[in-house]
Design an enzyme around this catalytic site. Structure first.
Site, PDB file in Angstrom:
ATOM      1  N   HIS A 119       0.621  -1.226  -0.567  1.00 17.47           N
ATOM      2  CA  HIS A 119      -0.027   0.173   0.011  1.00 17.47           C
ATOM      3  C   HIS A 119       0.907   1.131  -0.064  1.00 17.47           C
ATOM      4  O   HIS A 119       0.224   2.033   0.241  1.00 17.47           O
ATOM      5  CB  HIS A 119      -0.900   0.051   1.195  1.00 17.47           C
ATOM      6  CG  HIS A 119      -2.160   1.004   1.672  1.00 17.47           C
ATOM      7  ND1 HIS A 119      -2.293   1.489   1.951  1.00 17.47           N
ATOM      8  CD2 HIS A 119      -2.663   1.301   0.456  1.00 17.47           C
ATOM      9  CE1 HIS A 119      -3.720   2.741   1.514  1.00 17.47           C
ATOM     10  NE2 HIS A 119      -4.022   1.758   0.300  1.00 17.47           N
ATOM     11  N   LYS A 147       3.062   4.507  -0.931  1.00 13.21           N
ATOM     12  CA  LYS A 147       3.043   5.588  -2.149  1.00 13.21           C
ATOM     13  C   LYS A 147       4.659   6.789  -2.097  1.00 13.21           C
ATOM     14  O   LYS A 147       4.871   6.921  -0.742  1.00 13.21           O
ATOM     15  CB  LYS A 147       1.800   6.398  -2.247  1.00 13.21           C
ATOM     16  CG  LYS A 147       1.169   5.575  -2.202  1.00 13.21           C
ATOM     17  CD  LYS A 147       0.065   5.180  -1.385  1.00 13.21           C
ATOM     18  CE  LYS A 147      -1.469   4.726  -1.787  1.00 13.21           C
ATOM     19  NZ  LYS A 147      -2.360   4.179  -0.963  1.00 13.21           N
ATOM     20  N   ASP A 206      16.440  11.774  -8.659  1.00 14.09           N
ATOM     21  CA  ASP A 206      17.788  11.988  -7.971  1.00 14.09           C
ATOM     22  C   ASP A 206      18.464  11.697  -6.736  1.00 14.09           C
ATOM     23  O   ASP A 206      19.618  12.609  -6.306  1.00 14.09           O
ATOM     24  CB  ASP A 206      17.869  13.331  -7.978  1.00 14.09           C
ATOM     25  CG  ASP A 206      17.791  13.979  -9.761  1.00 14.09           C
ATOM     26  OD1 ASP A 206      17.739  12.831 -10.417  1.00 14.09           O
ATOM     27  OD2 ASP A 206      17.937  14.893  -9.755  1.00 14.09           O
ATOM     28  N   HIS A 254      -9.931   9.865   1.570  1.00 12.09           N
ATOM     29  CA  HIS A 254      -8.915   9.580   1.490  1.00 12.09           C
ATOM     30  C   HIS A 254      -7.606   9.457   2.838  1.00 12.09           C
ATOM     31  O   HIS A 254      -6.928   8.476   1.775  1.00 12.09           O
ATOM     32  CB  HIS A 254      -8.049   9.793   0.294  1.00 12.09           C
ATOM     33  CG  HIS A 254      -7.709   7.922  -0.517  1.00 12.09           C
ATOM     34  ND1 HIS A 254      -6.249   7.788  -0.466  1.00 12.09           N
ATOM     35  CD2 HIS A 254      -8.001   6.526  -0.715  1.00 12.09           C
ATOM     36  CE1 HIS A 254      -6.002   6.785  -0.934  1.00 12.09           C
ATOM     37  NE2 HIS A 254      -6.694   5.762  -0.720  1.00 12.09           N
ATOM     38  N   LYS A 292      -4.193   9.408   5.806  1.00 13.32           N
ATOM     39  CA  LYS A 292      -4.513   9.435   6.275  1.00 13.32           C
ATOM     40  C   LYS A 292      -3.367  10.222   7.393  1.00 13.32           C
ATOM     41  O   LYS A 292      -1.914   9.948   7.142  1.00 13.32           O
ATOM     42  CB  LYS A 292      -3.787   7.837   5.766  1.00 13.32           C
ATOM     43  CG  LYS A 292      -4.888   7.448   5.261  1.00 13.32           C
ATOM     44  CD  LYS A 292      -4.159   7.055   3.867  1.00 13.32           C
ATOM     45  CE  LYS A 292      -4.631   6.286   2.750  1.00 13.32           C
ATOM     46  NZ  LYS A 292      -5.726   6.325   2.961  1.00 13.32           N
ATOM     47  N   ASP A 320      -0.298  15.482  20.119  1.00 12.23           N
ATOM     48  CA  ASP A 320       0.717  16.614  21.683  1.00 12.23           C
ATOM     49  C   ASP A 320       0.377  17.832  20.442  1.00 12.23           C
ATOM     50  O   ASP A 320       1.223  18.635  21.344  1.00 12.23           O
ATOM     51  CB  ASP A 320       0.980  15.922  22.125  1.00 12.23           C
ATOM     52  CG  ASP A 320       0.620  14.965  23.582  1.00 12.23           C
ATOM     53  OD1 ASP A 320      -0.470  14.848  23.589  1.00 12.23           O
ATOM     54  OD2 ASP A 320       1.706  14.985  24.369  1.00 12.23           O
TER      55      ASP A 320
END
Length: 515
Positions: A175, A177, A182, A412, A414, A419
Site C-alpha cells: 500500500h 506510496k 535524484d 482518503h 491518513k 500533542d
C-alpha cells in the site's frame, strides 16, 4: 436423500480441490524473482533540483524540509515537475496506478525521463494496475527503465481468479506510496496515481495529503525503496507480463494532454509554484525533524512478528500523548485493542478526535459496517467522532484543511496528530488491513504548524457530521449548516433504508480481520 446430499457435497469439495490444485500447477510463480538486485544511486545535486535544494540544506544542516501537498492539481504537478527535472534517477512505488488521463500523463513523464537516460525504477502492486500490462511492459523494455511487481497475479486475465488458488499471498498488498528523484527530493503520503486522487474531471474525488520532503529523510525513503525493490515478494515485470509489442505510452499520453481537462493539468504543471520556485531557486519548506516509519517488505509474505509491524510505532506514539490525539483516516476500524487505547486516553482527559468517512461518503461500505459497532463505546468514553459529509459542490482550489476533510466527495487522507507538535502523514489507515496485511509507510514530522493546521480542520464542523449520544444512548448526527443552523439526524445521513440495512447485514459477517 441425506446420503445423496452428502455424496454430492463431498464430490463438489473434491472437484474444487482438484481445480484449485490444477490452477496452482498451471499458473506458478516464476522460479526466480529477478536477475539481480540493484541499489539507489548517490544523491545528485548537479541538476536543477539539486541546485534549488542544496542552498536550503546548507542553511538547515541535519534538518528535513517538509512541504505539504494539499491541492490535487498541485500534487499532480509536483510529481510531473520532479520527473521533468530529474537528471539521474527516479524511484517510484505505488499501490494503484490507474489507466486514465493523469495516470497516462505521469507514466509518460517516466518514459520521457528514461528516454533521456534517467534511471527509472517503478515498483507497483499488481492489485492496482488493471489494464496496464502492455504499458508497464513497454516502460520495462526501455534500456534505462525497469518495472517490478509486488505479489503478482500469475493468471493475468481474469486476475481475480488467482485468489481462488493463492489467496493467502494475494491478500497481502503493498500500500506504500513514494516517489524519489535524484536522491534529493521525495514525495510520500496517501495518494495513488490516477484522476480520482488528483481532483481530475467530474464525479467522485478522493481528498488526500502528501508531503514533499528534502534532507536526511530522503535517504531513509531511498533505503526503504531498495528493501522493497529487492524483496522476496517482488518479481521483475518481464517474468510476469507479456513482452511489449508496440510503443503506445507517448501517443496515449498525448491524447490525454490534448483533452480539455488534460490541458488544464498541463497548465497546472507550468504554472505551479513548485515549478517556478525550482527555476527561481526559491523553494520554501517547514524545517524540523522527520522520521520514516515503514513496514519491512517481509510483511507482504506474512513473515513478520507483531512487534516488528509499523502499527507498533503508531501505538507507542498514541500511548505517549499527554494532551491531544487527532486522527484523520479514510477507513477507521479500531479493533478491540485500538478501542481500548482510545477509550483509556479519553477517560484520563486526553482530547481524542477522529475524522473518517460517513456511510454516504465512504467508497468501501464493508469497512464502514465494521466501524459502526465501535461508535457507541467510543462516544461513551469521550472520544469525539466526526464523519465527512459528501458535498456535491465542487471547488478546485482547496487549502490543506479543506483537503483533509474534502469538498466534493470521499476522504482518503491518513494524517495523525500527536500533542499538537508531531504529525504522521502516510498510507496507513486505522484498520486491521493496514495493521496486519498491507505493507505501509509514512513520515512523522515534528511541526507545530502542520499539527495546528490539522487541529483547525477538526475544529471546523462545517463539512462534517458531529456524532453524539441522545438521552436514550442512541447515536445522532449533527450537521452544522453554513447559516449556523444545526440539522440533527437519528439515522445515517443522506442514505437510504436499503443502504443502511445492507451495512448492518454486512456487519454480521466475521470479516473485520481482512478489512
Amino acid at each position: 436423500m441425506d446420503m445423496l446430499f452428502v455424496k454430492f457435497l463431498l464430490s463438489t469439495i473434491a472437484l474444487i480441490v482438484v481445480v484449485v490444485f490444477a490452477l496452482r500447477v498451471a499458473f506458478p510463480l516464476p522460479k526466480e524473482n529477478f536477475t539481480e538486485a540493484t541499489e539507489r544511486l548517490p544523491a545528485n545535486f548537479d541538476g536543477p533540483l539539486g541546485d534549488a535544494i542544496f542552498p536550503a540544506l546548507e542553511r538547515h544542516p541535519g534538518q528535513n524540509g517538509i512541504r505539504p501537498l494539499a491541492d490535487g492539481r498541485a500534487a499532480f504537478a509536483a510529481r510531473a515537475v520532479l520527473a521533468r527535472e530529474a537528471v539521474s534517477s527516479i524511484d517510484a512505488q505505488y499501490y494503484i496506478w490507474q489507466d486514465d488521463t493523469t495516470g497516462l500523463m505521469l507514466l509518460d513523464e517516466l518514459r520521457a525521463a528514461a528516454e533521456r537516460g534517467v534511471r527509472v525504477r517503478l515498483l507497483v502492486d499488481d492489485n492496482g494496475i488493471p489494464g496496464l500490462d502492455a504499458l508497464m511492459a513497454e516502460l520495462d523494455a526501455m534500456p534505462s527503465a525497469e518495472v517490478r511487481i509486488f505479489n503478482p497475479f500469475t493468471l493475468r486475465s481474469p486476475k481475480l481468479v488467482s485468489y481462488l488458488f493463492d489467496f493467502r499471498r494475494l491478500n497481502r498488498r503493498m500500500h506504500n506510496k513514494s516517489m524519489t528523484v535524484d536522491g534529493v527530493a521525495t514525495i510520500v503520503g496517501g495518494r495513488n496515481v490516477g484522476d480520482i486522487y488528483f481532483s481530475y474531471g467530474e464525479g467522485t474525488h478522493y481528498f488526500d495529503v502528501d508531503a514533499i520532503a528534502i534532507g536526511p529523510i530522503v535517504e531513509e525513503v531511498s533505503a526503504a525503496f531498495d528493501d522493497y525493490w529487492n524483496s522476496a515478494a517482488v518479481y521483475a515485470a518481464e517474468r510476469i507480463l507479456q513482452p511489449s509489442t508496440a510503443a503506445a505510452i507517448a501517443g496515449l499520453a498525448s491524447a490525454a494532454r490534448d483533452s480539455e481537462s488534460g490541458r488544464a493539468y498541463q497548465k497546472a504543471v507550468t504554472e505551479n509554484p513548485l515549478a517556478s520556485a525550482i527555476e527561481e531557486y526559491s523553494l520554501t519548506f517547514e524545517w524540523g525533524e522527520a522520521r520514516l516509519f515503514v513496514d519491512n517488505p517481509a510483511k507482504g509474505l506474512g513473515k513478520l512478528d507483531q512487534e516488528e509491524l509499523l502499527v507498533e510505532n503508531l501505538v507507542a506514539l498514541a500511548e505517549d500523548v499527554d494532551r491531544s490525539l487527532d486522527l484523520v483516516s479514510a477507513y477507521f476500524i479500531p479493533g478491540p485493542r485500538g478501542e481500548e487505547i482510545l477509550t483509556r486516553l479519553a477517560e484520563v482527559g486526553v482530547r481524542v478526535r477522529v475524522l473518517t468517512n460517513s456511510l454516504d461518503a465512504t467508497d468501501v461500505m464493508p469497512v464502514h459496517a465494521a466501524y459502526m459497532s465501535y461508535r457507541k463505546g467510543l462516544l461513551r468514553s469521550g472520544v469525539k467522532l466526526l464523519e465527512l459529509r459528501t458535498l456535491r459542490e465542487e471547488r478546485v482550489e482547496m487549502s490543506l484543511p479543506e483537503m483533509l476533510a474534502g469538498s466534493a466527495s470521499g476522504l482518503h487522507a491518513k494524517v495523525f496528530g500527536f500533542d499538537g507538535n508531531r504529525v504522521f502523514i502516510g498510507s496507513y489507515n486505522l484498520d486491521p488491513r493496514s495493521a496486519q496485511l498491507n505493507c505501509e509507510m509514512g513520515i512523522l514530522v515534528e511541526s507545530t504548524t502542520i499539527a495546528a493546521t490539522l487541529a483547525e480542520r477538526l475544529d471546523d464542523h462545517s463539512d462534517v457530521y458531529r456524532l453524539d449520544l441522545d438521552d436514550q444512548g442512541e447515536i445522532r448526527w449533527i450537521g452544522e449548516g453554513r447559516d449556523g443552523q444545526n440539522t440533527v439526524y437519528s439515522v445515517e445521513p443522506e442514505t437510504t433504508a436499503l443502504k443502511r440495512g445492507l451495512a448492518h447485514f454486512v456487519a454480521l459477517f466475521p470479516v473485520e480481520w481482512m478489512l
